[in-house]
Design a protein around this motif. Structure first.
Motif, short mmCIF file in Angstrom:
data_model
loop_
_atom_site.label_atom_id
_atom_site.label_comp_id
_atom_site.label_asym_id
_atom_site.label_seq_id
_atom_site.Cartn_x
_atom_site.Cartn_y
_atom_site.Cartn_z
N VAL A 94 14.36 -2.68 -2.42
CA VAL A 94 15.80 -2.90 -2.29
C VAL A 94 16.10 -3.66 -1.00
O VAL A 94 16.88 -4.61 -0.99
CB VAL A 94 16.57 -1.55 -2.32
CG1 VAL A 94 18.03 -1.74 -1.97
CG2 VAL A 94 16.42 -0.90 -3.69
N ALA A 95 15.45 -3.24 0.10
CA ALA A 95 15.68 -3.88 1.39
C ALA A 95 15.25 -5.35 1.40
O ALA A 95 15.84 -6.17 2.11
CB ALA A 95 14.96 -3.11 2.49
N VAL A 96 14.25 -5.70 0.62
CA VAL A 96 13.78 -7.08 0.55
C VAL A 96 14.63 -7.90 -0.42
O VAL A 96 14.90 -9.09 -0.18
CB VAL A 96 12.29 -7.11 0.13
CG1 VAL A 96 11.83 -8.51 -0.25
CG2 VAL A 96 11.42 -6.55 1.24
N THR A 97 15.05 -7.28 -1.51
CA THR A 97 15.78 -7.99 -2.55
C THR A 97 17.15 -8.47 -2.07
O THR A 97 17.57 -9.59 -2.41
CB THR A 97 15.94 -7.10 -3.79
OG1 THR A 97 14.64 -6.75 -4.26
CG2 THR A 97 16.68 -7.81 -4.90
N ILE A 98 17.84 -7.67 -1.30
CA ILE A 98 19.18 -8.05 -0.85
C ILE A 98 19.15 -9.32 0.00
O ILE A 98 19.84 -10.29 -0.32
CB ILE A 98 19.88 -6.87 -0.14
CG1 ILE A 98 20.14 -5.75 -1.16
CG2 ILE A 98 21.16 -7.32 0.53
CD1 ILE A 98 20.56 -4.45 -0.54
N ASP A 123 12.03 -18.78 -8.70
CA ASP A 123 10.83 -18.05 -9.10
C ASP A 123 10.00 -17.52 -7.93
O ASP A 123 9.61 -16.35 -7.93
CB ASP A 123 9.96 -18.90 -10.01
CG ASP A 123 10.57 -19.11 -11.38
OD1 ASP A 123 11.44 -18.30 -11.76
OD2 ASP A 123 10.19 -20.07 -12.06
N TRP A 124 9.69 -18.35 -6.96
CA TRP A 124 8.80 -17.91 -5.89
C TRP A 124 9.44 -16.79 -5.06
O TRP A 124 8.76 -15.85 -4.64
CB TRP A 124 8.38 -19.07 -4.98
CG TRP A 124 9.46 -19.57 -4.06
CD1 TRP A 124 10.37 -20.55 -4.31
CD2 TRP A 124 9.75 -19.08 -2.75
NE1 TRP A 124 11.21 -20.71 -3.24
CE2 TRP A 124 10.85 -19.82 -2.26
CE3 TRP A 124 9.20 -18.10 -1.94
CZ2 TRP A 124 11.40 -19.61 -1.00
CZ3 TRP A 124 9.74 -17.89 -0.68
CH2 TRP A 124 10.83 -18.64 -0.22
N ALA A 130 9.87 -10.84 -4.12
CA ALA A 130 10.66 -9.61 -3.99
C ALA A 130 10.20 -8.58 -5.03
O ALA A 130 10.06 -7.39 -4.72
CB ALA A 130 12.14 -9.92 -4.15
N GLU A 131 9.97 -9.03 -6.25
CA GLU A 131 9.57 -8.12 -7.33
C GLU A 131 8.18 -7.52 -7.10
O GLU A 131 7.86 -6.47 -7.66
CB GLU A 131 9.59 -8.84 -8.67
CG GLU A 131 10.97 -9.17 -9.17
CD GLU A 131 11.74 -7.97 -9.67
OE1 GLU A 131 11.13 -7.03 -10.22
OE2 GLU A 131 12.97 -7.96 -9.50
N SER A 164 5.43 -0.33 -5.82
CA SER A 164 6.06 0.99 -5.96
C SER A 164 5.62 1.67 -7.25
O SER A 164 5.22 2.83 -7.25
CB SER A 164 7.58 0.84 -5.93
OG SER A 164 8.22 2.05 -6.24
N ASN A 165 5.69 0.95 -8.35
CA ASN A 165 5.31 1.50 -9.65
C ASN A 165 3.84 1.91 -9.69
O ASN A 165 3.49 2.96 -10.23
CB ASN A 165 5.60 0.50 -10.77
CG ASN A 165 7.08 0.33 -11.02
OD1 ASN A 165 7.88 1.19 -10.69
ND2 ASN A 165 7.45 -0.80 -11.59
N ILE A 166 2.99 1.10 -9.11
CA ILE A 166 1.56 1.40 -9.09
C ILE A 166 1.30 2.68 -8.30
O ILE A 166 0.52 3.55 -8.72
CB ILE A 166 0.75 0.21 -8.52
CG1 ILE A 166 0.76 -0.94 -9.51
CG2 ILE A 166 -0.67 0.62 -8.16
CD1 ILE A 166 0.27 -2.27 -8.96
N LEU A 167 1.96 2.83 -7.15
CA LEU A 167 1.77 4.03 -6.34
C LEU A 167 2.25 5.29 -7.07
O LEU A 167 1.60 6.33 -7.00
CB LEU A 167 2.49 3.88 -5.00
CG LEU A 167 1.89 2.86 -4.03
CD1 LEU A 167 2.79 2.68 -2.82
CD2 LEU A 167 0.49 3.26 -3.62
#
Length: 99
Positions: free
Chosen positions: A42-46, A64-65, A70-71, A77-80
């Motif tokens: 979230v902090a990176v996406t904004i 895209d890049w 950001a994604e 997160s999902n992997i962890l």
């Protein structure tokens, strides 16, 4: 209600979710770290969205890049989270099979 407002408001229930997970002390540690890493996403996406709008005049999803970068935090997160719960399941099975 705009999507940006909804995005900002959704942070509060998520912080409550994290508070309860942390307080319960029943969530596998690695999974809990994964849930907290989502805050980094979230902090990176904004700022990435703001940068995309200012420098490219486009939404983040159209660069895209920048969007992919950001994604990547969402993927981490999902992997962890998955690895944390997988580890907990394996440990629970191991305890069941031990006499």
């Amino acid at each position: 209600m705009s999507k940006d407002t909804l995005f900002a408001i959704s942070l509060f229930p998520y912080l409550g979710f994290l508070w309860f997970l942390t307080r319960s002390q029943q969530t596998p540690k690695l999974a809990l770290i994964g849930f907290y890493v989502l805050l980094i996403f979230v902090a990176v996406t904004i700022p990435a969205g703001i940068y995309a709008k200012i420098h490219y005049g486009e939404a983040l999803a159209n660069i895209d890049w920048l969007h992919g970068s950001a994604e990547s935090f969402l993927s981490i997160s999902n992997i962890l989270v998955v690895l944390g719960f997988r580890q907990a399941i394996l440990e629970a099975k191991k305890k069941e099979t031990q006499p």
